[in-house]
Design an enzyme around this catalytic site. Structure first.
Site, PDB file in Angstrom:
ATOM      1  N   SER A 604       0.839  -1.191   0.000  1.00 25.96           N
ATOM      2  CA  SER A 604       0.000   0.000   0.000  1.00 25.96           C
ATOM      3  C   SER A 604       0.886   1.259   0.000  1.00 25.96           C
ATOM      4  CB  SER A 604      -0.965  -0.033   1.189  1.00 25.96           C
ATOM      5  OG  SER A 604      -1.978   0.923   1.033  1.00 25.96           O
ATOM      6  N   ASP A 679      -9.098  -4.804  -6.255  1.00 21.27           N
ATOM      7  CA  ASP A 679      -8.776  -3.836  -5.199  1.00 21.27           C
ATOM      8  C   ASP A 679      -9.679  -2.609  -5.342  1.00 21.27           C
ATOM      9  OD1 ASP A 679      -7.610  -2.066  -3.401  1.00 21.27           O
ATOM     10  OD2 ASP A 679      -5.566  -2.713  -3.854  1.00 21.27           O
ATOM     11  N   HIS A 711      -7.618  -5.287  -1.520  1.00 23.28           N
ATOM     12  CA  HIS A 711      -6.374  -4.595  -1.176  1.00 23.28           C
ATOM     13  C   HIS A 711      -5.441  -5.439  -0.314  1.00 23.28           C
ATOM     14  CE1 HIS A 711      -3.807  -1.156  -0.933  1.00 23.28           C
ATOM     15  NE2 HIS A 711      -3.950  -1.000   0.373  1.00 23.28           N
TER      16      HIS A 711
END
Length: 744
Positions: A604, A679, A711
């Site tokens: 991320s 995602d 995600h």
């Protein structure tokens, strides 16, 4: 003849042999241990629901004989069960011989009724829908809440006589005496109007999904309405069928239109809806709504689009008229918390603020006039646990001992009598009983499994250790484990940064080892804490392969006050990657580090940092694994991105000068880029754009996508597959790359 000296020598040799054999018998960690068998999973105490009398709590207990789950009442001080409140076998609808299999349960305030949810379907990170059932403890009667389709966030009214829920973008309630269902709103429509639950960006960035709230007397329901008709749609293809399915949802990217949000109150006796006055400006956020102790006074937090001005409004629930009672302004941004707490009988409220440079607690009267600052110092409140009004005692968790630790404190409403209640080093998470007489302390520290203990408040006296994970500690003694070590160093501007190392098993200071730097680095986050890190067991596995794991918290991270955190404002990525590069250079000067073999891994925001390391790192990094990265902040959502960067229209340079897309031609080192096609948060678009930029720059790299994964890129065999692949990449490019023989 018996030879004593020879006998002693044999005994000594036998002793050495035994010790050596035991040492040799220690096991190596495997990826299957971690991601398939959960060999190192710590036990905890979960599913605890405090009862009104804080001396008891309930928990779910499996009835293996009947293959159902019971709800059992426990006595707090002994930890022993005292009664089975609900037999799983009794959870049957009239005419059915099969009990429901519930996911979760909630008691009414009088503990005479229970809401059970079944067949839960996850939507996004915090949202879900399910079938709900109402159970009467006295009569053992089970009733389906509604037959109109699955419900969202079903919640008892304070008197336990009604249940409200959202469905199909509208708000409903059921009168439990008659089971009559009333539809409060009529205008809900998918991807247009939402009533009673949050849109995507509020759920993700303001951390709530349920968006309706019962008044203290149960006669009113306050609720959000999101008009998302102008918000652009994002389209994800979902794979698996003969023809891929399109999934379209409203997602406001930086600089684009947000939902227009309004707050209304529905009066149940009068069947009337009144909209609250939140001002003429519609391009705002309303990140929090809650009732005060007054059943006709609603508290609304209003935040401007740039998120540097927060106002608390008090609204008359009958007329809708509102006035600002408190205004908080910051040159960068104002963080949103759940700390706002109202005292009974309109005696004021507690609120937290960073206005003196550190997050502290303040006491205001109902007109917003400051009564006093309750906590002070060059440390910050990380969580306000709550206020016991009977004793006028506040409980909070703070960084006063160290930014790496979190401890529980109590203090009087007068700001006097502060006392630390937790003593063991590390990080403490607290679950306090409703009457503030007891609390569960979930204690975590580096190099040791977590523990769960029961304490009495306000003294903080230990009553019982509920889980010490002794079995896990014994198990770990049979494996090769490396200790987590903490260090500090100074960067060019003399700022001290915190870090940790996990050195290889059988570390030899005379050898040189490769280093994998693990990074997150996002605003207000922290990875360098006195507790086992995320991915700890994979790091231990890699340490067994001769790799040093390092982690550094750059400027912009949390636990060290507003100035340290907000220095990155309007230049997200600039100072963060500069600090990581300096960190790599610092590590490269250590006598046992091979500076030609330093890599980075992150997920991320950490994936974004990894790409910056390879593109702006000037060859410092040999390899990087970037998982689910943002590659251009223009692709990410309004709330998060604009909080730290302002809008692209106002700060184009802040977006472009720190986007790895614009530095693809400068990439040095080996790259593995991983993303999930499903995602909904950091869109697969980010990876596609980065790959396109690298192709245009004629840069070779490796990439992998996971179909339909969100995600977290998990589920099924995904984690084992992913960490196998990442390990193989590190072995080829960092641990033992071509032209080297590994350790030097």
């Amino acid at each position: 003849m018996y030879n004593k000296s020879k006998s002693g020598l044999l005994a000594l040799l036998f002793c050495f042999y035994t010790v050596a054999t035991v040492a040799q018998q220690k096991k190596d960690i495997t990826l299957e241990d971690i991601y398939r068998n959960s060999t190192f999973a710590a036990k905890t105490v979960s599913g605890v629901n405090w009862m009104r009398n804080g001396q008891f709590y309930t928990a779910e207990i499996a009835d293996e004989k009947n293959k159902v789950t019971d709800v059992v009442k426990f006595e707090v001080t002994t930890g022993k069960p005292v009664a089975t409140i609900i037999e799983g076998e009794d959870l049957k609808l009239t005419g059915s011989d099969k009990p429901i299999a519930f996911d979760a349960y909630t008691f009414s305030s009088d503990e005479k009724k229970v809401l059970f949810s079944t067949e839960r379907e996850q939507i996004y990170r915090r949202s879900s829908k399910a079938e709900f059932f109402v159970y009467e403890v006295g009569t053992k009667k089970l009733t389906q809440l509604s037959k109109g389709g699955k419900q969202m966030y079903a919640s008892f009214s304070p008197d336990g006589r009604k249940v409200a829920f959202a469905r199909d973008n509208n708000l409903f309630y059921v009168d439990l005496a008659t089971m009559q269902e009333t539809q409060v709103t009529q205008n809900g429509r998918y991807n247009q109007i939402i009533n009673g639950f949050a849109d995507w960006v509020y759920e993700e960035e303001f951390s709530f999904a349920q968006a309706f709230f019962w008044s203290p007397d149960g006669n009113k329901i306050a609720f959000y309405t999101f008009d998302e008709s102008r918000v652009p749609e994002y389209n994800m293809q979902m794979w698996g069928e003969l023809y891929p399915q399109d999934y379209r949802f409203k997602y406001p990217k930086a600089g684009e239109a947000n939902s227009v949000v309004s707050i209304s109150v529905y009066d149940l006796p009068g069947k009337k809806t009144t909209r609250m006055d939140t001002g003429a400006e519609k391009d705002i956020y309303i990140p929090r709504v809650k009732w005060t102790s007054n059943a006709n006074l609603l508290s609304i937090q209003r935040l401007n689009r740039l998120q540097n001005t927060l106002e608390i409004l008090h609204a008359n629930a009958t007329t809708g008229q509102a006035q600002v009672v408190l205004k908080e302004v910051d040159k960068a941004y104002v963080d949103i918390t759940d700390d706002l707490t109202y005292l009974d009988k309109d005696k004021g409220f507690i609120f937290s603020s960073e206005k003196d440079g550190f997050n502290h607690l303040y006491y205001y009267n109902m007109q917003g006039k400051l009564v006093r600052q309750i906590t002070k110092g060059n440390w910050e409140i990380s969580r306000f646990v709550g206020l016991d009004e009977k004793s006028k005692t506040l409980y909070y968790i703070s960084t006063e001992i160290s930014p790496l630790d979190r401890h529980l404190y109590r203090i009087s409403l007068t700001g006097k009598g502060k006392k630390r209640l937790t003593t063991a080093p590390g990080n403490h998470t607290i679950n306090m009983s409703q009457d503030y007489k007891y609390y569960l302390d979930y204690a975590a520290a580096a190099n040791t499994p977590s523990t769960v203990s029961l304490f009495g408040a306000p003294a903080g006296k230990l009553i019982k250790v509920l889980e010490d994970n002794a079995a896990l500690k014994n198990k770990l003694a049979g494996y090769h484990i490396s200790e987590q070590e903490f260090f500090t160093f100074k960067i060019a501007d003399n700022t001290t940064l915190n870090g940790f190392l996990i050195k290889p098993t059988n570390f030899d200071p005379n050898k040189k080892y490769p280093v994998l730097m693990y990074v997150y680095g996002g605003p207000g986050s922290q990875e360098v804490l006195n507790m086992m890190p995320r991915n700890n067991w994979w790091f231990q596995y890699l340490a067994g392969k001769g790799l040093i794991i390092a982690c550094i918290d750059n400027r912009g991270t949390g636990g060290r006050g507003a100035a340290f955190k907000k220095v990155t404002y309007a230049n997200l990525g600039k100072y963060e990657i500069a600090d990581q590069i300096e960190g790599a250079q610092y590590l490269g000067k250590l006598p046992y580090v091979d500076k030609s073999r330093i890599g980075m891994f992150g997920h991320s925001f950490g994936g974004y940092m990894t790409l910056l390391a390879l593109t702006k790192g000037n060859g410092v990094f040999k390899a990087g694994i970037s998982v689910a990265p943002v590659t251009n902040w223009r692709f990410y959502d309004t709330v998060y991105t604009e909080r730290y960067l302002k809008t692209p229209q106002d700060n184009a340079a802040g977006y472009d000068q720190n986007s790895p897309l614009f530095f693809a031609d400068k990439m040095q080192g080996e790259l593995l880029l991983i993303h999930g096609t499903g995602d909904d948060n950091v869109h697969f678009q980010n990876a596609v754009a980065m790959q396109d930029a690298l192709i245009s720059a004629n840069k070779q790299f490796e990439s992998f996508y996971y179909p339909n994964r969100s995600h977290g890129i998990s589920g099924g065999n995904t984690l084992l597959h992913r960490f196998n692949m990442m390990t193989d990449f590190l072995e080829r490019n960092l641990i033992n790359p071509k032209g080297t023989n590994g350790q030097q």
